[in-house]
Design a protein around this motif. Structure first.
Motif, short mmCIF file in Angstrom:
data_model
loop_
_atom_site.label_atom_id
_atom_site.label_comp_id
_atom_site.label_asym_id
_atom_site.label_seq_id
_atom_site.Cartn_x
_atom_site.Cartn_y
_atom_site.Cartn_z
N ARG A 130 0.87 -1.19 0.00
CA ARG A 130 0.00 0.00 0.00
C ARG A 130 0.90 1.23 0.00
O ARG A 130 1.18 1.83 1.05
N PRO A 131 1.38 1.64 -1.18
CA PRO A 131 2.37 2.73 -1.24
C PRO A 131 1.90 4.01 -0.56
O PRO A 131 2.69 4.71 0.09
N GLU A 132 0.61 4.35 -0.73
CA GLU A 132 0.11 5.62 -0.21
C GLU A 132 0.15 5.68 1.31
O GLU A 132 0.05 6.76 1.91
N GLN A 133 0.32 4.54 1.96
CA GLN A 133 0.33 4.48 3.42
C GLN A 133 1.67 4.97 3.99
O GLN A 133 1.74 5.39 5.15
N ILE A 134 2.71 4.95 3.19
CA ILE A 134 4.07 5.27 3.63
C ILE A 134 4.41 6.70 3.25
O ILE A 134 4.19 7.11 2.11
N PHE A 135 4.95 7.46 4.17
CA PHE A 135 5.31 8.86 3.90
C PHE A 135 6.54 9.23 4.71
O PHE A 135 6.93 8.55 5.67
N VAL A 136 7.17 10.31 4.32
CA VAL A 136 8.31 10.85 5.07
C VAL A 136 7.78 11.71 6.21
O VAL A 136 6.93 12.59 6.01
N ALA A 137 8.29 11.47 7.42
CA ALA A 137 8.03 12.33 8.58
C ALA A 137 9.38 12.57 9.23
O ALA A 137 9.78 11.89 10.18
N HIS A 138 10.10 13.53 8.66
CA HIS A 138 11.49 13.76 9.05
C HIS A 138 11.57 14.77 10.20
O HIS A 138 11.25 15.93 10.03
N PRO A 139 12.04 14.33 11.38
CA PRO A 139 12.12 15.21 12.55
C PRO A 139 13.53 15.76 12.74
O PRO A 139 14.43 15.48 11.94
N PHE A 140 13.71 16.51 13.81
CA PHE A 140 15.01 17.04 14.17
C PHE A 140 15.30 16.73 15.62
O PHE A 140 14.40 16.75 16.46
N ASN A 141 16.53 16.43 15.90
CA ASN A 141 16.96 15.99 17.21
C ASN A 141 17.20 17.19 18.14
O ASN A 141 17.87 18.14 17.74
N PRO A 142 16.65 17.20 19.37
CA PRO A 142 15.84 16.14 19.98
C PRO A 142 14.37 16.24 19.56
O PRO A 142 13.77 17.31 19.64
N VAL A 143 13.83 15.12 19.14
CA VAL A 143 12.46 15.08 18.62
C VAL A 143 11.46 15.54 19.67
O VAL A 143 10.44 16.15 19.35
N TYR A 144 11.76 15.27 20.95
CA TYR A 144 10.79 15.61 21.99
C TYR A 144 10.76 17.11 22.28
O TYR A 144 9.85 17.58 22.96
N LEU A 145 11.74 17.89 21.77
CA LEU A 145 11.74 19.33 21.99
C LEU A 145 11.55 20.14 20.71
O LEU A 145 10.77 21.09 20.68
N LEU A 146 12.28 19.80 19.65
CA LEU A 146 12.18 20.58 18.42
C LEU A 146 10.91 20.21 17.67
O LEU A 146 10.68 19.05 17.36
N PRO A 147 10.08 21.19 17.34
CA PRO A 147 8.74 20.87 16.85
C PRO A 147 8.61 20.59 15.36
O PRO A 147 7.67 19.92 14.95
N VAL A 148 9.52 21.08 14.52
CA VAL A 148 9.27 20.99 13.07
C VAL A 148 9.42 19.55 12.57
O VAL A 148 10.31 18.82 12.99
#
Length: 477
Positions: A130-148
């Motif tokens: 199911r290709p449409e189910q997979i997407f990029v969700a690229h965070p920035f370290n530390p993920v628990y503090l940096l929001p983008v």
């Protein structure tokens, strides 16, 4: 959140651990899958840091922490998950295998995000059920503090993902077109490449490059980004003038990165138009004031940590601060300062908690006068404030220059009682008073005790000298 959701974290390294903490501390149940026998310890250590820092960003009670568990297999981890976050090594063959395994065992409506910093969704989706189910969700370290979070993929999936990320306090950015390394890492790579050249060519050290960022444009970028910063640099004519003034330098050999777009009229119009839409509701002078207020607030926060620009500011304060008062038979000035932007409240005057800060700082000066300085405190003895009776007499505003006049009401044995008057320097208006009681304590036992040595002698002399003074007029009123 009325219904507890479940997030499956595939890969418990630095990024995966950060994702686990972000979801968990926002009330989600989290299941981690990682073959590393040290995964539980590593995630636990990241989570300990997140528990220490993330709640400190909030001024209200935070959600009840979700339940953390570690799955025996990837299949077990993803079976009931609403959100699945893949943070496997940055190799496409490994990611394809992980996605195949995930889709074999997860729900068809689960969201499957990838933390990849470089791969495009079309590459991640190759061979997927199911290709449409997979997407990029690229965070920035530390993920628990940096929001983008950079989101790239099928629009319908990304809109669902955006709602989830909004709910856990993040700043999802939907990337318009897929591109290698998305948006942010392309900036970072350009800066990184130029930094490597500067080091290789013997122009700057790693320390000097880091200082240029943290003492300069890094702080500007942190609160206004790139284009709004340059809009201000263009003066009253704004972005269009900035491009006209500085655009030609793009053709000069300033950097090793010489493949730059031509600044055609069309591109200039596009940039200027977007900048107008972004910031045109403010005049340049307003933007400058917003920038300055933000920078002051950020740099003052760094002062409290004695780090970066804050360390520099603390050193400057130490250089320019007045000497300690030496005349002890009269009320003396313990503090003189300007009221800063971050002390203002929603009513447009100084928040009442900051009066306590002013009088605490004034009390610290008296402690230093009698020798209860950092060395004395390091030796295990200090003074604790046990009572502050503050009278709020008049409003204090941004930019007011104030000073504190202090009189010692009692300085005997364990007890030190001070009376402070906070005065606006320009017109001598009395703004607030504080009756402060401090007790001398042992930092080892946390109990009161008698001062020792020089401190005892100085506190006794101060108390005797001030005991001859009449009560302050504001205390008698």
């Amino acid at each position: 959140m009325s219904e507890i959701k479940t997030a499956a974290i595939i890969g418990g390294g630095v990024i995966g651990g950060g994702w686990a903490a972000r979801f968990l501390l926002n009330g989600w149940d989290v299941v981690v899958s990682d073959p590393d026998p040290e995964a539980e310890r590593k995630v636990g250590e990241v989570l300990a840091n997140a528990r220490r820092s993330l709640p400190a960003l909030s001024d209200v009670s935070v959600p009840k922490e979700g339940r953390l568990s570690f799955a025996a297999s990837l299949a077990e981890a993803v079976a009931d998950a609403d959100w699945i976050q893949e943070s496997a090594p940055e190799r496409l063959d490994i990611k394809h295998k992980v996605f195949a395994d995930i889709q074999s065992h997860c729900r068809a409506d689960a969201l499957i995000g990838s933390s990849t910093s470089g791969f495009k969704p079309s590459e991640l989706q190759q061979g997927a059920a199911r290709p449409e189910q997979i997407f990029v969700a690229h965070p920035f370290n530390p993920v628990y503090l940096l929001p983008v979070i950079e989101l790239v993929g099928v629009e319908a999936t990304l809109l669902r993902a955006r709602d989830v990320l909004d709910g856990i306090g993040m700043k999802p950015l939907i990337v318009r077109k897929e591109i290698d390394a998305h948006i942010a890492d392309r900036f970072l790579e350009a800066v990184w490449r130029e930094a490597l050249w500067l080091i290789k060519d013997g122009i700057a050290t790693t320390q000097e490059i880091d200082d240029v960022i943290r003492f300069g444009f890094g702080m500007r970028w942190a609160q206004m980004g790139l284009f709004e910063t340059y809009r201000i640099a263009g003066g009253e004519a704004g972005m269009r003038h900035f491009i006209a003034q500085f655009g030609p330098c793009l053709s000069w050999p300033w950097t090793k990165l010489m493949d730059v777009p031509e600044l055609t009229d069309e591109l200039t119009d596009m940039i200027a138009g977007q900048s107008d839409a972004q910031s045109g509701m403010h005049s340049i002078r307003e933007l400058e004031r917003i920038r300055d207020d933000n920078l002051v607030a950020m740099m003052r926060a760094l002062k409290g940590r004695n780090w970066g620009a804050g360390e520099l500011l603390n050193a400057q304060d130490a250089r320019i601060k007045p000497p300690l008062p030496t005349t002890i038979d009269q009320p003396f000035t313990t503090l003189s300062r300007v009221i800063p932007i971050d002390w203002m409240d929603y009513n447009g005057h100084m928040n009442e908690s900051r009066y306590g800060q002013v009088f605490s700082d004034a009390g610290d000066v008296v402690m230093q006068m009698v020798g209860a300085d950092p060395d004395y405190i390091a030796g295990g003895l200090s003074y604790f404030t046990v009572s502050n009776e503050i009278g709020y007499l008049s409003e204090t505003h941004l930019g007011d220059v104030i000073h504190v006049r202090t009189q010692v009401l009692e300085a005997r044995g364990k007890k030190l009682r001070l009376y402070h008057e906070m005065i606006r320097t320009g017109d001598d208006e009395l703004l607030a008073t504080c009756n402060q009681l401090l007790l001398h304590v042992s930092l080892e036992t946390r109990r009161t005790c008698e001062p020792e040595g020089e401190v005892l002698a100085k506190i006794t002399a101060l108390g005797e000298a001030q005991s001859k003074l009449p009560k302050p007029a504001s205390m008698r009123d």
